[in-house]
Scaffold this motif. Structure first.
Motif, PDB file in Angstrom:
ATOM      1  N   ARG A  68       0.805  -1.214   0.000  1.00 47.84           N
ATOM      2  CA  ARG A  68       0.000   0.000   0.000  1.00 47.84           C
ATOM      3  C   ARG A  68       0.846   1.276   0.000  1.00 47.84           C
ATOM      4  O   ARG A  68       0.338   2.369  -0.261  1.00 47.84           O
ATOM      5  CB  ARG A  68      -0.917   0.023   1.229  1.00 47.84           C
ATOM      6  CG  ARG A  68      -2.024  -0.996   1.184  1.00 47.84           C
ATOM      7  CD  ARG A  68      -2.909  -0.832  -0.045  1.00 47.84           C
ATOM      8  NE  ARG A  68      -3.278   0.582  -0.240  1.00 47.84           N
ATOM      9  CZ  ARG A  68      -3.705   1.084  -1.382  1.00 47.84           C
ATOM     10  NH1 ARG A  68      -3.805   0.327  -2.458  1.00 47.84           N
ATOM     11  NH2 ARG A  68      -4.026   2.370  -1.470  1.00 47.84           N
ATOM     12  N   ALA A  69       2.122   1.183   0.310  1.00 47.87           N
ATOM     13  CA  ALA A  69       3.030   2.321   0.339  1.00 47.87           C
ATOM     14  C   ALA A  69       4.443   1.755   0.427  1.00 47.87           C
ATOM     15  O   ALA A  69       4.631   0.527   0.405  1.00 47.87           O
ATOM     16  CB  ALA A  69       2.726   3.241   1.520  1.00 47.87           C
ATOM     17  N   VAL A  70       5.443   2.622   0.521  1.00 46.68           N
ATOM     18  CA  VAL A  70       6.825   2.155   0.648  1.00 46.68           C
ATOM     19  C   VAL A  70       7.512   2.922   1.774  1.00 46.68           C
ATOM     20  O   VAL A  70       7.067   3.997   2.177  1.00 46.68           O
ATOM     21  CB  VAL A  70       7.617   2.325  -0.666  1.00 46.68           C
ATOM     22  CG1 VAL A  70       6.938   1.590  -1.803  1.00 46.68           C
ATOM     23  CG2 VAL A  70       7.816   3.799  -1.004  1.00 46.68           C
ATOM     24  N   GLU A  71       8.603   2.343   2.249  1.00 44.09           N
ATOM     25  CA  GLU A  71       9.373   2.971   3.315  1.00 44.09           C
ATOM     26  C   GLU A  71      10.857   2.914   2.988  1.00 44.09           C
ATOM     27  O   GLU A  71      11.389   1.871   2.606  1.00 44.09           O
ATOM     28  CB  GLU A  71       9.120   2.266   4.653  1.00 44.09           C
ATOM     29  CG  GLU A  71       9.853   2.898   5.830  1.00 44.09           C
ATOM     30  CD  GLU A  71       9.443   2.313   7.173  1.00 44.09           C
ATOM     31  OE1 GLU A  71       9.660   2.972   8.206  1.00 44.09           O
ATOM     32  OE2 GLU A  71       8.884   1.184   7.186  1.00 44.09           O
ATOM     33  N   PHE A  72      11.528   4.073   3.129  1.00 39.49           N
ATOM     34  CA  PHE A  72      12.976   4.159   3.059  1.00 39.49           C
ATOM     35  C   PHE A  72      13.482   4.478   4.466  1.00 39.49           C
ATOM     36  O   PHE A  72      13.093   5.489   5.051  1.00 39.49           O
ATOM     37  CB  PHE A  72      13.426   5.262   2.103  1.00 39.49           C
ATOM     38  CG  PHE A  72      13.046   5.051   0.666  1.00 39.49           C
ATOM     39  CD1 PHE A  72      13.423   3.906  -0.014  1.00 39.49           C
ATOM     40  CD2 PHE A  72      12.304   6.008  -0.023  1.00 39.49           C
ATOM     41  CE1 PHE A  72      13.088   3.720  -1.350  1.00 39.49           C
ATOM     42  CE2 PHE A  72      11.966   5.831  -1.353  1.00 39.49           C
ATOM     43  CZ  PHE A  72      12.351   4.681  -2.016  1.00 39.49           C
ATOM     44  N   VAL A  73      14.331   3.620   5.011  1.00 47.84           N
ATOM     45  CA  VAL A  73      14.910   3.835   6.337  1.00 47.84           C
ATOM     46  C   VAL A  73      16.380   4.194   6.157  1.00 47.84           C
ATOM     47  O   VAL A  73      17.147   3.416   5.586  1.00 47.84           O
ATOM     48  CB  VAL A  73      14.763   2.580   7.220  1.00 47.84           C
ATOM     49  CG1 VAL A  73      15.347   2.845   8.607  1.00 47.84           C
ATOM     50  CG2 VAL A  73      13.304   2.160   7.320  1.00 47.84           C
ATOM     51  N   GLY A  74      16.748   5.366   6.659  1.00 50.02           N
ATOM     52  CA  GLY A  74      18.126   5.806   6.517  1.00 50.02           C
ATOM     53  C   GLY A  74      18.997   5.331   7.661  1.00 50.02           C
ATOM     54  O   GLY A  74      18.542   5.168   8.801  1.00 50.02           O
ATOM     55  N   THR A  75      20.261   5.134   7.364  1.00 47.94           N
ATOM     56  CA  THR A  75      21.212   4.728   8.390  1.00 47.94           C
ATOM     57  C   THR A  75      21.588   5.923   9.253  1.00 47.94           C
ATOM     58  O   THR A  75      21.093   7.034   9.072  1.00 47.94           O
ATOM     59  CB  THR A  75      22.459   4.107   7.745  1.00 47.94           C
ATOM     60  OG1 THR A  75      23.307   3.581   8.762  1.00 47.94           O
ATOM     61  CG2 THR A  75      23.240   5.124   6.925  1.00 47.94           C
ATOM     62  N   SER A  76      22.476   5.701  10.208  1.00 48.59           N
ATOM     63  CA  SER A  76      22.891   6.757  11.122  1.00 48.59           C
ATOM     64  C   SER A  76      24.042   7.572  10.543  1.00 48.59           C
ATOM     65  O   SER A  76      24.792   7.107   9.680  1.00 48.59           O
ATOM     66  CB  SER A  76      23.329   6.152  12.448  1.00 48.59           C
ATOM     67  OG  SER A  76      24.477   5.338  12.261  1.00 48.59           O
ATOM     68  N   VAL A  77      24.198   8.781  11.076  1.00 48.52           N
ATOM     69  CA  VAL A  77      25.374   9.585  10.762  1.00 48.52           C
ATOM     70  C   VAL A  77      26.598   9.006  11.466  1.00 48.52           C
ATOM     71  O   VAL A  77      27.674   8.879  10.877  1.00 48.52           O
ATOM     72  CB  VAL A  77      25.140  11.049  11.169  1.00 48.52           C
ATOM     73  CG1 VAL A  77      26.420  11.866  11.048  1.00 48.52           C
ATOM     74  CG2 VAL A  77      24.031  11.665  10.313  1.00 48.52           C
ATOM     75  N   THR A  78      26.448   8.617  12.744  1.00 51.81           N
ATOM     76  CA  THR A  78      27.572   8.018  13.476  1.00 51.81           C
ATOM     77  C   THR A  78      27.179   6.840  14.357  1.00 51.81           C
ATOM     78  O   THR A  78      28.017   5.981  14.631  1.00 51.81           O
ATOM     79  CB  THR A  78      28.263   9.054  14.392  1.00 51.81           C
ATOM     80  OG1 THR A  78      27.298   9.552  15.331  1.00 51.81           O
ATOM     81  CG2 THR A  78      28.853  10.210  13.602  1.00 51.81           C
ATOM     82  N   SER A  79      25.960   6.790  14.855  1.00 56.27           N
ATOM     83  CA  SER A  79      25.594   5.791  15.865  1.00 56.27           C
ATOM     84  C   SER A  79      25.753   4.374  15.330  1.00 56.27           C
ATOM     85  O   SER A  79      25.541   4.123  14.141  1.00 56.27           O
ATOM     86  CB  SER A  79      24.157   6.022  16.337  1.00 56.27           C
ATOM     87  OG  SER A  79      24.038   7.297  16.928  1.00 56.27           O
TER      88      SER A  79
END
Length: 554
Positions: A453-464
């Motif tokens: 029904r939709a999509v999701e983009f999950v971004g990684t961390s800058v440093t964690s």
């Protein structure tokens, strides 16, 4: 599980991230960065008075928030600050001048809502105080009408103690971006050696009081790479939990001990006061700082809806760690992340939007994440993280009801969820029953994407830190149990780049080579896209930057 009766002096990291355990290799302590912002060396007077740089944010079609902080040479009362906005980097084509005052009650921070600007236009700005000019910043208003492209960087989880903000530097160097979206954990609350040893936090103890939160914000804003990113691009930001403390909910947090660490309501108020002072963000509701949700219209191309999922209405997490099933209290429809008022706003915004794409900027993963998958429309299998939407499945189902529609209310297509928090990279089709291969009964076809029904983009961390998974075996196992995930990378850190046109939205993952030291190396990871009207992901390719973008600030 409950909190320990005695709080240990050194914390190994947030409980909900035990799934992403550190590799144990350790990181040597490093000295703080002394790099100056982009544009070369600055006079010592500028570095002293404007040592926290300049920033802009929350752009609209006719205005944008301009931010800085003045450091007076001596303790004093109010300080007059002048500002100007121009169409050119040399500041010769001035379109706006003004002055304002700052004072100790707002920690000498400055926020100007610069109005009367033209839509879809790049501007340059500068402050002056104590006889000194600030660095020149660059910003951009949102367009109106027909728009053919949106290009933005998406970041989250920038832990100063865990390493260097190399990702921010690369974003600063991308002249063709329209804005930066920060999805939370802009800073972390922990004390020395509690969650990262690369750099020493200020103050050295966990931030609890207003003075603590202000000091930590000030330390982050002195970082050269963070300053560079803020100086070149406007930011739209939401908080997650660490801007206050780990695993926050409306009446408490995993990392808060009532009494020993003050009164929860007061701690939240102090954290949010410092947040609004130090971030280039409008105050949506001065009578209730917890109500941070707000929307941004990017012409006819995109609606950006930023969600507040922590302290305005979130119900308490049912468990702190460990796997769980969708039974018992997890099926309680009264539990949620958004609350009735915000849920109604999301429903109205999605259903009434005239934009091609609807982006939901939010803090925790929306897609189901199971350790053991099982086909069951009620949510079979075991889930891994009760702090994300899996811990609030009835509330998530209400969002799916909006997307699907019913006999009297049309569904909503072209929704893209953008997420931070989890220190790793994921691309997912969004479906209520991903382990059920029968689309006719509400399931999902992992090959064709039918049923999404939709999509999701999950971004990684800058440093964690994420999970040490050099062979990708853990990622492969998770994909085997979760067929709606098209991409998982558990190790690398960096940022996402979102490129939207009327025809498609592409999500790209860009990775830095290290956060243990200052580095100028980045690499393209992969890309996926969703084509208009399909609501499902397909592999994509690296997009082409805009030709002849506006000049970066000097």
């Amino acid at each position: 599980m409950g909190r320990p009766l005695v709080k240990p002096p050194v914390r190994k990291g947030p409980n909900r991230r035990q799934f992403f355990r550190q590799s144990g290799s350790g990181t040597a302590a490093l000295a703080a960065s002394t790099l100056m912002p982009l544009g070369g060396a600055m006079a010592s007077a500028v570095a002293n008075v404007f040592q926290h740089g300049v920033a802009s944010g929350d752009p609209l079609s006719d205005r944008v928030i301009l931010w800085t902080r003045v450091t007076p040479a001596t303790a004093r009362g109010a300080v007059t600050v002048q500002y100007l906005v121009a169409r050119d980097a040399a500041l010769t084509q001035v379109v706006l001048r003004g002055s304002t005052k700052t004072h100790p009650d707002r920690d000498y921070t400055v926020k100007v809502d610069a109005a009367g600007l033209q839509p879809g236009t790049t501007y340059y700005y500068q402050f002056k105080a104590e006889g000194v000019d600030s660095p020149i910043g660059r910003t951009r208003t949102l367009p109106v009408g027909q728009v053919d492209r949106l290009r933005m960087a998406v970041v989250s989880c920038s832990n100063h103690a865990y390493g260097y903000f190399n990702a921010y530097r690369h974003i600063a160097e991308r002249a063709d971006l329209d804005l930066v979206m920060h999805l939370g954990d802009y800073l972390y609350e922990y004390g020395i050696n509690q969650y990262g040893t690369a750099r020493t936090p200020e103050p050295a103890h966990e931030m609890v009081t207003l003075a603590d939160y202000r000091m930590r914000h000030a330390q982050y804003k002195r970082d050269a790479d963070l300053q560079a990113m803020h100086r070149q691009h406007p930011m739209i930001a939401i908080w997650d939990d660490h801007e206050i403390t780990n695993d926050a909910w409306k009446d408490g947090a995993q990392n808060h001990t009532e009494g020993a660490e003050g009164v929860w309501a007061e701690r939240v108020a102090q954290a949010l006061k410092a947040y609004y002072e130090w971030m280039p963000t409008r105050v949506p509701d001065a009578s209730d700082l917890r109500k941070n949700w707000r929307g941004f219209r990017y012409g006819d191309l995109a609606e950006l809806l930023m969600l507040e999922e922590r302290v305005s209405a979130r119900s308490q997490q049912l468990i702190e760690s460990g796997q769980f099933t969708q039974t018992g209290a997890f099926t309680d429809a009264s539990r949620g992340l958004l609350g009735e008022t915000q849920e109604a706003w999301v429903a109205s915004s999605l259903r009434n939007s005239k934009a091609r794409w609807k982006f939901l900027g939010q803090g925790v993963m929306f897609a189901q994440l199971k350790g053991v998958g099982a086909a069951n429309a009620a949510g079979g299998g075991s889930f891994l993280n009760a702090d994300q939407w899996d811990g609030y499945q009835p509330a998530r189902n209400r969002i799916y009801d909006i997307l699907k529609g019913n006999a009297t209310t049309p569904g909503v297509d072209n929704v893209v969820v953008l997420t931070g928090d989890i220190h790793s990279s994921w691309a997912a089709d969004l479906t209520q029953d991903p382990n059920n291969a029968d689309v006719a009964s509400g399931g999902y076809n992992r090959v064709t994407g039918e049923g999404s029904r939709a999509v999701e983009f999950v971004g990684t961390s800058v440093t964690s830190p994420g999970l040490n998974d050099p062979q990708g075996s853990t990622a492969a196992f998770l994909r085997s149990q979760n067929p709606h995930f098209k991409y998982i990378d558990l190790m690398r850190r960096g940022y996402m780049l979102i490129d939207a046109t009327p025809q498609r939205v592409v999500g790209e993952w860009w990775y830095v080579d290290t956060v243990a030291s200052i580095s100028h190396v980045q690499a393209f990871g992969t890309a996926f896209e969703v084509q208009a009207g399909t609501n499902r992901l397909v592999p994509s390719a690296q997009t082409t930057p805009r030709a002849n973008p506006p000049q970066l600030a000097p």
